[in-house]
Design a protein around this motif. Structure first.
Motif, mmCIF file in Angstrom:
data_model
loop_
_atom_site.group_PDB
_atom_site.id
_atom_site.type_symbol
_atom_site.label_atom_id
_atom_site.label_comp_id
_atom_site.label_asym_id
_atom_site.label_seq_id
_atom_site.Cartn_x
_atom_site.Cartn_y
_atom_site.Cartn_z
ATOM 1 N N VAL A 2 0.936 -1.103 0.000
ATOM 2 C CA VAL A 2 0.000 0.000 0.000
ATOM 3 C C VAL A 2 0.886 1.044 0.000
ATOM 4 N N ASN A 3 0.673 0.741 -0.420
ATOM 5 C CA ASN A 3 1.633 1.681 -0.540
ATOM 6 C C ASN A 3 0.965 2.954 -0.436
ATOM 7 N N LYS A 4 0.044 3.312 0.789
ATOM 8 C CA LYS A 4 0.329 4.683 0.572
ATOM 9 C C LYS A 4 -0.929 5.472 0.448
ATOM 10 N N LEU A 5 -1.886 5.014 1.158
ATOM 11 C CA LEU A 5 -3.097 5.788 1.227
ATOM 12 C C LEU A 5 -3.096 6.575 2.529
ATOM 13 N N PHE A 6 -4.068 7.450 2.622
ATOM 14 C CA PHE A 6 -4.240 8.190 3.865
ATOM 15 C C PHE A 6 -5.618 7.862 4.410
ATOM 16 N N HIS A 7 -6.592 8.769 4.290
ATOM 17 C CA HIS A 7 -7.922 8.472 4.841
ATOM 18 C C HIS A 7 -8.597 7.347 4.087
ATOM 19 N N THR A 8 -8.184 7.056 2.873
ATOM 20 C CA THR A 8 -8.859 6.028 2.083
ATOM 21 C C THR A 8 -8.683 4.654 2.684
ATOM 22 N N ILE A 9 -7.491 4.366 3.191
ATOM 23 C CA ILE A 9 -7.222 3.047 3.745
ATOM 24 C C ILE A 9 -7.452 3.081 5.247
ATOM 25 N N LEU A 10 -8.101 2.071 5.746
ATOM 26 C CA LEU A 10 -8.378 2.001 7.163
ATOM 27 C C LEU A 10 -7.087 1.991 7.963
ATOM 28 N N SER A 11 -7.141 2.664 9.082
ATOM 29 C CA SER A 11 -6.075 2.684 10.070
ATOM 30 C C SER A 11 -4.854 3.478 9.646
ATOM 31 N N ARG A 12 -4.906 4.184 8.476
ATOM 32 C CA ARG A 12 -3.760 4.986 8.085
ATOM 33 C C ARG A 12 -4.029 6.407 8.559
ATOM 34 N N ILE A 13 -3.479 6.773 9.652
ATOM 35 C CA ILE A 13 -3.771 8.074 10.243
ATOM 36 C C ILE A 13 -2.463 8.844 10.377
ATOM 37 N N PHE A 14 -2.454 10.050 9.825
ATOM 38 C CA PHE A 14 -1.265 10.868 9.897
ATOM 39 C C PHE A 14 -1.348 11.783 11.110
ATOM 40 N N GLY A 15 -0.186 12.213 11.544
ATOM 41 C CA GLY A 15 -0.158 13.144 12.658
ATOM 42 C C GLY A 15 1.257 13.506 12.985
ATOM 43 N N GLY A 16 1.386 14.395 13.955
ATOM 44 C CA GLY A 16 2.713 14.768 14.394
ATOM 45 C C GLY A 16 3.277 15.897 13.558
ATOM 46 N N ALA A 17 4.434 16.341 13.974
ATOM 47 C CA ALA A 17 5.112 17.407 13.263
ATOM 48 C C ALA A 17 6.581 17.095 13.235
ATOM 49 N N ILE A 18 7.272 17.787 12.371
ATOM 50 C CA ILE A 18 8.707 17.552 12.268
ATOM 51 C C ILE A 18 9.356 17.927 13.580
ATOM 52 N N GLY A 19 10.158 17.010 14.074
ATOM 53 C CA GLY A 19 10.809 17.246 15.351
ATOM 54 C C GLY A 19 12.287 17.477 15.176
ATOM 55 N N MET A 20 12.935 17.819 16.262
ATOM 56 C CA MET A 20 14.371 17.981 16.237
ATOM 57 C C MET A 20 15.017 16.611 16.194
ATOM 58 N N PRO A 21 16.234 16.525 15.635
ATOM 59 C CA PRO A 21 16.914 15.243 15.566
ATOM 60 C C PRO A 21 16.997 14.582 16.925
ATOM 61 N N SER A 22 16.680 13.305 16.945
ATOM 62 C CA SER A 22 16.659 12.564 18.197
ATOM 63 C C SER A 22 18.043 12.098 18.581
ATOM 64 N N MET A 23 18.290 12.016 19.865
ATOM 65 C CA MET A 23 19.560 11.504 20.366
ATOM 66 C C MET A 23 19.438 10.054 20.768
ATOM 67 N N ALA A 24 18.320 9.425 20.408
ATOM 68 C CA ALA A 24 18.093 8.035 20.791
ATOM 69 C C ALA A 24 19.149 7.136 20.174
ATOM 70 N N ILE A 94 12.488 12.593 13.145
ATOM 71 C CA ILE A 94 11.121 13.078 12.970
ATOM 72 C C ILE A 94 10.153 12.120 13.664
ATOM 73 N N ASP A 95 8.919 12.591 13.883
ATOM 74 C CA ASP A 95 7.888 11.731 14.447
ATOM 75 C C ASP A 95 6.653 11.711 13.552
ATOM 76 N N ILE A 96 6.840 12.048 12.282
ATOM 77 C CA ILE A 96 5.758 12.080 11.299
ATOM 78 C C ILE A 96 5.598 10.703 10.666
ATOM 79 N N THR A 97 4.354 10.344 10.330
ATOM 80 C CA THR A 97 4.105 9.070 9.666
ATOM 81 C C THR A 97 4.753 9.042 8.290
ATOM 82 N N LEU A 98 5.490 7.977 8.023
ATOM 83 C CA LEU A 98 6.093 7.749 6.717
ATOM 84 C C LEU A 98 5.262 6.710 5.976
#
Length: 318
Positions: A2-24, A94-98
């Protein structure tokens, strides 16, 4: 993919915003994959997924240049990599859905996601890439490093020629969900409108329509192309015309892959796995009830990905 649906495909929910680089710290091993199983032995795969020690994210897509270089992308900016031995989580910052991933080589890989998010991997690490898009990005595919296509939410396509990104003209659609082609001048795209587009190296045109929503397109060659979608919809293109196929399921199908015309798999809603071996499609035993969103393979190895951290690996059999 699936490449790759948003609201069309069930359970594909976007959210979040670009974050600062993680130190994890990158995990040395985040996922335990069960031993390979031959899908031709139906009872052998009827088991529940293992509890992964890594993140239980919603994985949307998988791509690999070889069995020793595989990438998986998903929610919360998650990118996993397999080197043929183990899975590790890569740092993305980042913490945005890919939503999708594709590369022309092991050191030239792209991952895309919501709000125009685009990352590039140069073999050493992931870095943000600026492209002319603020919309959610739904699909990425290319034939080479200088021939890359990206679909934006709202049914627009960007093209990268190795130097610059440009918008491409094509028939107006609701949303393009996947792009694939056997060559640079023979490219297909599918949409939520149930329309199939074709690019001949000069322009995009509509070549088939009036189907249910289509989620993924993939093929073995220009004379054997498959499109799958809502309600078990499956179409096949023989190089001349598109024909409906009885997929033997009513579940939505999100991914398809095979290594020959007699060995093809499709995956989808509620853990659905279908297999074709030259006669009819047959349902395979469930390995999970989470949605399976994508499938990738090489030689006799396939990997399926999906909801709640699902990554399962099998041998394809013959």
């Amino acid at each position: 993919m699936v490449n790759k649906l948003f609201h069309t495909i069930l359970s594909r929910i976007f959210g979040g915003a670009i974050g600062m680089p993680s130190m994890a710290v990158v995990l040395t091993t985040i996922i335990t994959i069960p031993a390979c199983t031959d899908l031709s032995q139906d009872p052998a795969i009827g088991r529940e997924p293992v509890e992964f020690p890594g993140p239980n994210e919603y994985y949307n897509a998988i791509w690999g240049s070889s069995v020793n270089n595989i990438f998986v992308v998903g929610s919360n900016g998650t990118i996993l990599h397999n080197d043929g031995v183990e899975w590790i989580q890569m740092e993305t910052g980042i913490d945005i859905t890919l939503t999708d991933v594709w590369g022309s080589a092991s050191d030239n890989v792209y991952a895309i996601g919501s709000t125009g998010t685009t990352l590039h991997y140069d073999g050493k690490g992931w870095k943000p890439l600026q492209i002319p898009a603020t919309q959610n990005l739904t699909a990425i595919w290319g034939s080479a490093a200088d021939n890359l296509f990206v679909a934006r939410s709202g049914a627009s396509i960007l093209h990268f020629d190795g130097t610059e990104w440009q918008s491409m003209a094509h028939p107006e659609l609701e949303q393009i969900n996947d792009i694939w082609g056997p060559s640079k001048d023979n490219v297909f795209a599918v949409s939520s409108d149930g329309v199939i587009l074709h690019y001949d190296g000069s322009e995009w045109t509509s070549i088939a329509s009036d189907f249910p929503p289509l989620y993924t397109i993939w093929g073995l060659s220009g004379e054997s192309v498959y499109a799958v979608g809502s309600g078990g919809t499956m179409l096949h293109y023989n190089g001349t015309e598109w024909a409906k196929i009885d997929s033997k399921t009513k579940d939505g199908l999100y991914g398809i892959w095979g290594n020959s015309d007699n060995n093809i798999y499709a995956v989808g809603v509620n853990g659905t796995i279908m297999r074709y071996q030259g006669n009819v499609w047959r349902e395979q035993p469930y390995v999970t009830r989470w949605n399976l969103t994508d499938i990738w393979g090489a030689r006799n190895r396939i990997i399926v990905v999906g909801g709640y951290g699902t990554i399962q690996e099998f041998e394809t059999g013959s």
